[in-house]
Design a protein around this motif. Structure first.
Motif, PDB file in Angstrom:
ATOM      1  N   LYS A  21       0.831  -1.207   0.000  1.00 50.41           N
ATOM      2  CA  LYS A  21       0.000   0.000   0.000  1.00 50.41           C
ATOM      3  C   LYS A  21       0.867   1.259   0.000  1.00 50.41           C
ATOM      4  O   LYS A  21       0.573   2.231  -0.712  1.00 50.41           O
ATOM      5  CB  LYS A  21      -0.930  -0.008   1.214  1.00 50.41           C
ATOM      6  N   ASP A  22       1.928   1.258   0.793  1.00 55.20           N
ATOM      7  CA  ASP A  22       2.831   2.421   0.824  1.00 55.20           C
ATOM      8  C   ASP A  22       3.482   2.639  -0.545  1.00 55.20           C
ATOM      9  O   ASP A  22       3.657   3.784  -0.986  1.00 55.20           O
ATOM     10  CB  ASP A  22       3.911   2.222   1.884  1.00 55.20           C
ATOM     11  N   ALA A  23       3.849   1.553  -1.201  1.00 49.00           N
ATOM     12  CA  ALA A  23       4.476   1.660  -2.527  1.00 49.00           C
ATOM     13  C   ALA A  23       3.506   2.243  -3.548  1.00 49.00           C
ATOM     14  O   ALA A  23       3.902   3.039  -4.407  1.00 49.00           O
ATOM     15  CB  ALA A  23       4.972   0.289  -2.980  1.00 49.00           C
ATOM     16  N   MET A  53       5.638  10.491  -6.419  1.00 48.33           N
ATOM     17  CA  MET A  53       5.956  11.486  -5.393  1.00 48.33           C
ATOM     18  C   MET A  53       7.302  12.158  -5.640  1.00 48.33           C
ATOM     19  O   MET A  53       7.460  13.365  -5.436  1.00 48.33           O
ATOM     20  CB  MET A  53       5.947  10.816  -4.013  1.00 48.33           C
ATOM     21  N   GLU A  54       8.285  11.378  -6.090  1.00 52.69           N
ATOM     22  CA  GLU A  54       9.592  11.962  -6.384  1.00 52.69           C
ATOM     23  C   GLU A  54       9.485  12.916  -7.575  1.00 52.69           C
ATOM     24  O   GLU A  54      10.130  13.973  -7.601  1.00 52.69           O
ATOM     25  CB  GLU A  54      10.606  10.855  -6.680  1.00 52.69           C
ATOM     26  N   GLU A  55       8.686  12.534  -8.574  1.00 48.89           N
ATOM     27  CA  GLU A  55       8.473  13.422  -9.725  1.00 48.89           C
ATOM     28  C   GLU A  55       7.773  14.705  -9.288  1.00 48.89           C
ATOM     29  O   GLU A  55       8.077  15.794  -9.789  1.00 48.89           O
ATOM     30  CB  GLU A  55       7.638  12.714 -10.787  1.00 48.89           C
ATOM     31  N   THR A  56       6.837  14.580  -8.353  1.00 45.07           N
ATOM     32  CA  THR A  56       6.139  15.751  -7.838  1.00 45.07           C
ATOM     33  C   THR A  56       7.118  16.734  -7.193  1.00 45.07           C
ATOM     34  O   THR A  56       7.053  17.945  -7.422  1.00 45.07           O
ATOM     35  CB  THR A  56       5.070  15.333  -6.806  1.00 45.07           C
ATOM     36  N   LEU A  94       3.360   5.947  -2.958  1.00 44.00           N
ATOM     37  CA  LEU A  94       4.594   6.573  -3.418  1.00 44.00           C
ATOM     38  C   LEU A  94       4.622   6.697  -4.943  1.00 44.00           C
ATOM     39  O   LEU A  94       5.107   7.676  -5.493  1.00 44.00           O
ATOM     40  CB  LEU A  94       5.798   5.757  -2.939  1.00 44.00           C
ATOM     41  N   ASN A  95       4.052   5.702  -5.638  1.00 45.45           N
ATOM     42  CA  ASN A  95       4.063   5.683  -7.103  1.00 45.45           C
ATOM     43  C   ASN A  95       2.901   6.451  -7.728  1.00 45.45           C
ATOM     44  O   ASN A  95       2.701   6.376  -8.934  1.00 45.45           O
ATOM     45  CB  ASN A  95       4.054   4.237  -7.610  1.00 45.45           C
ATOM     46  N   GLY A  96       2.127   7.151  -6.927  1.00 42.16           N
ATOM     47  CA  GLY A  96       1.063   7.983  -7.476  1.00 42.16           C
ATOM     48  C   GLY A  96      -0.295   7.331  -7.528  1.00 42.16           C
ATOM     49  O   GLY A  96      -1.253   7.926  -8.019  1.00 42.16           O
ATOM     50  N   GLY A  97      -0.392   6.083  -7.052  1.00 41.70           N
ATOM     51  CA  GLY A  97      -1.705   5.444  -6.973  1.00 41.70           C
ATOM     52  C   GLY A  97      -1.976   4.395  -8.017  1.00 41.70           C
ATOM     53  O   GLY A  97      -3.009   3.730  -7.960  1.00 41.70           O
TER      54      GLY A  97
END
Length: 591
Positions: free
Chosen positions: A284-286, A332-335, A289-292
Motif C-alpha cells: 500500500k505504501d508503494a 511522489m519523487e516526480e512531484t 509513493l508511485n502515485g496510486g
C-alpha cells in the motif's frame, strides 16, 4: 493655314496615321524613349515592358549527376517498382568504359524501394540491397542513417534466414563507429520484430540494451515485441518489467498489444509466477509513493489468471471484478522534482526577493485547493458593466468550503488588485475575512502570480481551481513530460449557474494501466471515439483477489471521494477534456 508636319518614323501599328496635325503638347521623355531611333543613329535593343527573364526550375527527380536515372528512380518510387529501379541501376553501372557516378540520394532511393518491396514481385531484395550498398561504399558516396536503416530493414525482413537478423543488428550497432551515424528508433524496430519472430529473447534483450545506451526509448510496438518474446520464453520477471515499461509509455494499448498481454496471463508460466504471501502495508505504501497506479513489487498471488473484457462505470468501478480504479497521480519523487523546477524558474525570472518570501508556504501547508483569483474574478467579464468580480471569486471559495467541511482554500491575488478592491467597504470586509482565516496570499509588485498558484498546487499536492489551459510561454519553460498528467489530475475547471459556482472536478479514475494492491491488473484499450463509457478494459486477476468497493482508493495518501453527482458527470467532463488534449493511445508527454 496650318502647315502639315510629316512624322517619318512613326510605326503605323501604334494606331496613328503617317501624317497628322498635332493638337497636343510634345510627348514626355519616357514616351520618346519608346520610339525607334532614326536609321542614321545607333539602335537600342528594347525589352518589351511585360517580358521578364526567369530561370527554368529543374524537373523534380533530376537530383544528382545523372538526371535521366534520377527521373527513372523517382518514377519507380512513385509506383513502388523495385524491379524496374534495379534494372535501371544495373544498366547505369554496367558500362565499364563510361562508369556512372551515383549520388547518395540515388543510392538511398534504391535502398528505400528495396526495403519496401513486395517479395512476391521482387524476390531477394536483401541481396540486391547489399549489392547497392557495396557499390555505394566503393563509389565513396557517404551513407546516412536512412541508408543503414533501410539496409537493416530489408535484411531483417520476414522470409530471410534467422542469421539475417544478426547481420541487421550488426549494421545498426556499428553505424556509429563505422560511419559516425546515430541510430534512431526506426533503426531498431525491424530487428526487434525479427528476433520476436525467431523467438530469440536474449538477442531481443541485447537490442533493447543497445537502444538504452543510444538514448533511444522503445514505443508500444517495440515493447509489445519484447513482451511477446519474454512471454514465449516464459520469463515472468521480464514480462513484469515490460508491463511496467508499457505502463510508463502509453495510457491505452492497441488491439495487438492487448492480445499479447492476454496471451501471457492465460499461459501456464503466468499461473506459476507470483508469491502467496506479502506485506500488505508495504504494498500500500508503494502504491501511494508511485502515485496510486502500481506498486512495482512483483507478481502477487498464485494460481491461474482470469482475463475478462469489461467496461468501467462512471465512478471508476470495474464491471468485472468490482474493484475501484484509481485516479493516478505522478510519482511522489516526480512531484518534488516538478515543484523544485518551478521554484528554480520562478527565482530566475521573478524578482528573487519576491519569490523567496513565498517560503511562507512551508509553514502554511494545510490546504485542499489553490484558487487562481484573477482567472475567476475576470471570467466572462468582457461586457460594458463587467470588471473584477469579487462576487464570482467568493462563490468559488464558498463552494470549496462546502466540499471540504468548512476548510478554507488559498486564494492567490496580485497586490495591485487588492489595493483597488480595498477602496470599497464591502470588498474590504470580505478580504479581511479571507486574511483572518489564512485564505489569501497577495503577490508583490512586479511579480507574475502564475508562478505562485502553480508552485503552491504542486508543492502542496492539492487541487488548483482555474480555467487557465496553462499553454503560454511560462508553462512551456517547464518542459516536463508529466505536466499534462499532473494538470489532468489536479486542475479543477469551473463555470457559474445563476451565480452559483459549478466546479468540474478531475476525472474520478485514470484510463491507464493499473496494478492493484492485491495483484490484479486493469489494462485500458484504445477507444477512437474517446467515449469512456464504451472503452474496453482487460480485467485480469486471480480468483478471489479483488475486494468489494467498500472504501475509496487513495492517491498519494489522499482518499478519492466520488460524490454521486460527480460520478454521473465524470464521463461527460472527461469527454470535454479529451477533445481539447487527448493523449489516448499516444506516447505520454509527447504533446
Amino acid at each position: 493655314m496650318m502647315s502639315k508636319l510629316v512624322h517619318h518614323g512613326l510605326n503605323p501599328l501604334m494606331g496613328l496615321p503617317p501624317l497628322m496635325t498635332p493638337k497636343k503638347p510634345p510627348p514626355p521623355l519616357r514616351a520618346l524613349l519608346l520610339l525607334p531611333r532614326s536609321p542614321s543613329r545607333r539602335r537600342a535593343t528594347l525589352t518589351p515592358p511585360m517580358a521578364t527573364t526567369t530561370r527554368r526550375r529543374p524537373r523534380r527527380g533530376s537530383k544528382g549527376p545523372n538526371p535521366d536515372l534520377s527521373r527513372t528512380l523517382t518514377d519507380c518510387t512513385r509506383r513502388g517498382d523495385a524491379a524496374a529501379a534495379m534494372a535501371a541501376f544495373d544498366h547505369a553501372v554496367s558500362d565499364p568504359d563510361a562508369p556512372i557516378c551515383l549520388s547518395a540520394h540515388q543510392y538511398n532511393q534504391l535502398l528505400h524501394l528495396l526495403a519496401t518491396a513486395d517479395q512476391s514481385s521482387f524476390p531477394s531484395p536483401a541481396a540486391a540491397a547489399r549489392r547497392v550498398f557495396s557499390h555505394m561504399l566503393q563509389a565513396g558516396a557517404p551513407p546516412s542513417e536512412a541508408t543503414i536503416t533501410n539496409l537493416a530493414r530489408v535484411t531483417a525482413a520476414p522470409g530471410n534466414p534467422a542469421s539475417a537478423a544478426d547481420e541487421a543488428f550488426e549494421l545498426v550497432a556499428t553505424m556509429k563507429d563505422k560511419h559516425g551515424l546515430t541510430p534512431r528508433l526506426r533503426s531498431y524496430s525491424p530487428i526487434l520484430a525479427a528476433f520476436r519472430r525467431a523467438g530469440d529473447a536474449s538477442k531481443a534483450y541485447a537490442v533493447e540494451a543497445h537502444m538504452a545506451a543510444a538514448a533511444v526509448s522503445p514505443e508500444e510496438p517495440d515493447l509489445a515485441a519484447l513482451l511477446d518474446v519474454s512471454s514465449t520464453a516464459g520469463d515472468a520477471d521480464k514480462v513484469y518489467e515490460y508491463m511496467h515499461k508499457l505502463r510508463q509509455t502509453v495510457d491505452c494499448v492497441s488491439q495487438e498489444t492487448a492480445q499479447v498481454v492476454q496471451g501471457w496471463f492465460r499461459s501456464d508460466k503466468a499461473a506459476m509466477a507470483g508469491k502467496a504471501d506479502w506485506d500488505a502495508a508495504q504494498i500500500k505504501d508503494a502504491i501511494v509513493l508511485n502515485g496510486g497506479g502500481c506498486h512495482r513489487l512483483g507478481w502477487l498471488g498464485t494460481g491461474p489468471w482470469t482475463v475478462q473484457r469489461v467496461r468501467a462505470g462512471a465512478d471508476g468501478q470495474c464491471v468485472g471484478c468490482k474493484c475501484r480504479l484509481a485516479s493516478v497521480d505522478i510519482h511522489m519523487e516526480e512531484t518534488q522534482r516538478f515543484a523544485d523546477s518551478v521554484a528554480a524558474l520562478a527565482l530566475e525570472r521573478e524578482t528573487k526577493a519576491n519569490f523567496s518570501q513565498f517560503q511562507w508556504l512551508e509553514e502554511n501547508k494545510d490546504y485542499e485547493a489553490i484558487v487562481d483569483g484573477a482567472n475567476i474574478a475576470l471570467y466572462q467579464q468582457n461586457f460594458a458593466e463587467g470588471g473584477f468580480s469579487l462576487t464570482q471569486l467568493d462563490a468559488v471559495v464558498m463552494e470549496l468550503r462546502g466540499r471540504y467541511h468548512g476548510k478554507w482554500p488559498l486564494v492567490i491575488l496580485h497586490n495591485k488588485r487588492i489595493a483597488k478592491l480595498m477602496e470599497n467597504s464591502s470588498n474590504r470586509h470580505l478580504i479581511e475575512t479571507w486574511r483572518e482565516n489564512g485564505a489569501l496570499y497577495t503577490t508583490p509588485s512586479g511579480s507574475n502570480d502564475d508562478w505562485y498558484w502553480l508552485y503552491s498546487a504542486i508543492k502542496l499536492n492539492c487541487l488548483l481551481v482555474t480555467n487557465d489551459e496553462m499553454r503560454d510561454h511560462i508553462f512551456e519553460l517547464l518542459g516536463s513530460s508529466f505536466f499534462p498528467k499532473w494538470k489532468q489530475r489536479h486542475r479543477v475547471k469551473y463555470t457559474f449557474n445563476k451565480g452559483k459556482a459549478v466546479l468540474l472536478m478531475p476525472p474520478p479514475y485514470s484510463s491507464e494501466i493499473q496494478e492493484s494492491e492485491v495483484g490484479s491488473w486493469h489494462v485500458p484499450m484504445e477507444e477512437k471515439s474517446g467515449d469512456e463509457r464504451v472503452r474496453i478494459w482487460l480485467c485480469i486477476g486471480r480468483t478471489g483477489t479483488c475486494k468489494q468497493p467498500d472504501e475509496a482508493p487513495t492517491t498519494n495518501g489522499v482518499a478519492q471521494e466520488v460524490p454521486p453527482i460527480e460520478a454521473s458527470n465524470g464521463v461527460q467532463q472527461s469527454l470535454q477534456e479529451d477533445k481539447a488534449e487527448s493523449i489516448t493511445g499516444k506516447r505520454k508527454g509527447r504533446d
